[in-house]
Design an enzyme around this catalytic site. Structure first.
Site, PDB file in Angstrom:
ATOM      1  N   SER A   1      28.102  10.547  84.158  1.00 24.02           N
ATOM      2  CA  SER A   1      27.375  11.230  83.098  1.00 24.02           C
ATOM      3  C   SER A   1      28.213  11.208  81.828  1.00 24.02           C
ATOM      4  O   SER A   1      29.311  10.634  81.794  1.00 24.02           O
ATOM      5  CB  SER A   1      27.072  12.676  83.496  1.00 24.02           C
ATOM      6  OG  SER A   1      28.272  13.417  83.610  1.00 24.02           O
ATOM      7  N   LYS A   2      27.707  11.875  80.798  1.00 19.31           N
ATOM      8  CA  LYS A   2      28.376  11.853  79.503  1.00 19.31           C
ATOM      9  C   LYS A   2      29.803  12.389  79.572  1.00 19.31           C
ATOM     10  O   LYS A   2      30.687  11.920  78.857  1.00 19.31           O
ATOM     11  CB  LYS A   2      27.562  12.665  78.493  1.00 19.31           C
ATOM     12  CG  LYS A   2      28.065  12.527  77.063  1.00 19.31           C
ATOM     13  CD  LYS A   2      27.127  13.191  76.082  1.00 19.31           C
ATOM     14  CE  LYS A   2      27.595  12.962  74.642  1.00 19.31           C
ATOM     15  NZ  LYS A   2      26.673  13.561  73.664  1.00 19.31           N
TER      16      LYS A   2
END
Length: 492
Positions: free
Chosen positions: A256-257
């Site tokens: 994810s980010k």
């Protein structure tokens, strides 16, 4: 033998991320290795989230990565076009097959609301049954359907999954996988808006586009039995499936980010090379028998096979990607790095950085720092002191090397004498300059660092940089003497 045809079919609902690029890459390599075709198809049936901006990001990213497609956007005259699902929907491509399934009694109109379906699933779960839709609209009479429509209910179309038996997936990576049909509910294949769902549209498109192999992430495994059953219902042969293992962050969670950039184009902005990112992503879920780490694109094409793909998740390691990028940069000539750097400046709208820089001097400065460059964005900081009119001094460097109680007297003597002597230095080569500096340490009875460090700070403003004497040679006598004199005037 039938020509191999594979596809990358992203949904334009956001940035193209690392997992999507890995999927595109493995399809591209597979097609190239087999002498087949690589198709790009935009699956834009998510009306609420699909955007033109996201489509452009996908196209830009694919072009930067040089994952060229044989067919896709831009090939609208192809017999397989269009390559956008909403355009295919507008042409009525999906409706024909929906009608066929309904006529055969293999699909039906369902008037249940999403809230009702949620309630059905919750009750099933409470009764320790599979949390699935119970098919209550399967056998509605014509009168019951009309009544539902009078109530203002809009229908979706559901596909009738078999109630018994198993659906078998013979996966190229995972082998035989069986799914108990009794656990699978009747999936929606057409939304109330008249837009086909993913599971239905991709089957129709893959068949009509003659896709022979479907290589995708293992998060699609739950979709596969449903898609296989749609193929069976329409009397079509299924393509071969290969499900690649998930990419995880260093903490074992789904990427994810927080683990890094979500958009692949952010890596371009950071100064990563296309070939380094391609090389690294190839190692996430695939390997050679000899565990080779660094590949050319040609080697990846030659060696890639699904047989060497693993079924265990891969860990995305930013440090390894950075190392690999540095290795790729070190393998380039100075001229190649310069061209890549200029392209990067243009892409990031930073061309002004080098507007007044001498280009030949820049190339020579890059050569001095070649081994230290890990990212293209490193280059300005590593070499910009060559191009300043006045030295920008690092405060810590000045305090430690020039003005500390321990060093300032020696530094003053070294710089004053160096300014005087170097202006008369006939041979300004790096070897001659090193001899001068070492002779000065002997003459003054001081350590080499007491000569080297003050001169470095005086001419660059820093304690770190390329080889001091090569740096001096490149700057030239006049510039070196000018900078040393300016330092003496400023601090002593």
């Amino acid at each position: 033998m039938k020509e191999v045809r594979v596809r990358f079919a992203p949904s334009p609902t956001g940035d193209l991320h690392i997992g999507g690029v890995r999927t595109a890459l493995f399809n591209w390599l597979f097609a190239k290795n087999k002498g087949g075709k690589f198709i790009l198809r935009i699956e834009d049936t998510d009306e609420a989230r699909s955007t033109e901006a996201s489509i452009q990001v996908i196209l830009d990213a694919m072009k930067w990565l040089q994952l060229d497609w044989n067919e896709g956007p831009g090939n609208e005259l192809s017999k397989y076009a269009p390559y956008y699902q909403m355009k295919r929907k507008e042409r009525g491509i999906y409706q024909k097959y929906l009608d066929d399934l309904i006529t055969k009694g293999l699909a039906y109109l369902c008037y249940c609301t999403s809230e009702e379906v949620d309630e059905i699933r919750k009750k099933a779960q409470a009764n320790k049954l599979p949390p699935k839709y119970d098919g209550r609209c399967r056998h509605l009479t014509t009168e019951q359907r009309l009544q539902k429509e009078k109530e203002g209910r809009k229908a979706v179309i559901r596909f009738k999954m078999p109630d018994t038996g198993v659906t078998v997936l013979d996966d190229l990576i995972r082998g035989r996988v069986e799914f108990d049909n009794s656990l699978l509910d009747d999936l929606v294949i057409m939304k109330a808006s008249g837009v086909p769902t993913y599971n239905f549209a991709c089957v129709i498109d893959d068949y009509l586009m003659d896709i022979t192999h479907v290589l995708r992430g293992d998060d699609h495994i739950p979709n596969t039995p449903r898609q296989i059953q749609i193929y069976n219902a329409l009397g079509w042969k299924t393509p071969e499936f290969a499900h690649m293992a998930m990419i995880l962050g260093s903490d074992g969670a789904r990427l994810s980010k927080r683990h890094g950039h979500t958009s692949v184009l952010e890596y371009r902005k950071e100064g990563y090379l296309q070939e380094a990112l391609i090389n690294y992503l190839a190692l996430l879920g695939w390997s050679t028998e000899d565990s080779q780490q660094i590949f050319t694109i040609e080697e990846l094409v030659e060696k890639f096979s699904t047989g060497r793909c693993g079924s265990s998740p891969s860990i995305f390691d930013p440090e390894k990607l950075l190392w690999l990028n540095g290795e790729k940069i070190r393998s380039k000539s100075v001229e190649q790095i310069y061209e890549l750097f200029v392209d990067w400046l243009e892409y990031t709208d930073n061309e002004k950085i080098i507007d007044d820089w001498d280009k030949d001097l820049l190339k020579k400065a890059i050569a001095l720092e070649h081994d230290k460059i890990k990212l293209l964005k490193d280059i300005p900081y590593l070499v910009d002191f060559f191009f300043v009119r006045e030295v920008v001094y690092n405060d810590e460097a000045v305090k430690k090397v020039l003005l500390s109680e321990k060093s300032k007297d020696t530094a003053k003597i070294v710089l004053i004498e160096s300014a005087e002597r170097l202006k008369n230095q006939q041979d300004f080569s790096s070897d001659a300059l090193e001899k001068y500096a070492r002779d000065l340490t002997t003459e003054k009875g001081i350590k080499t660092g007491q000569v080297f460090h003050p001169i470095r700070v005086a001419i660059s403003g820093r304690t770190q940089g390329p080889s001091l004497f090569h740096m001096m040679e490149l700057m030239g006598k006049d510039e070196v003497v000018k900078r040393i004199n300016a330092t003496v005037s400023k601090f002593f």
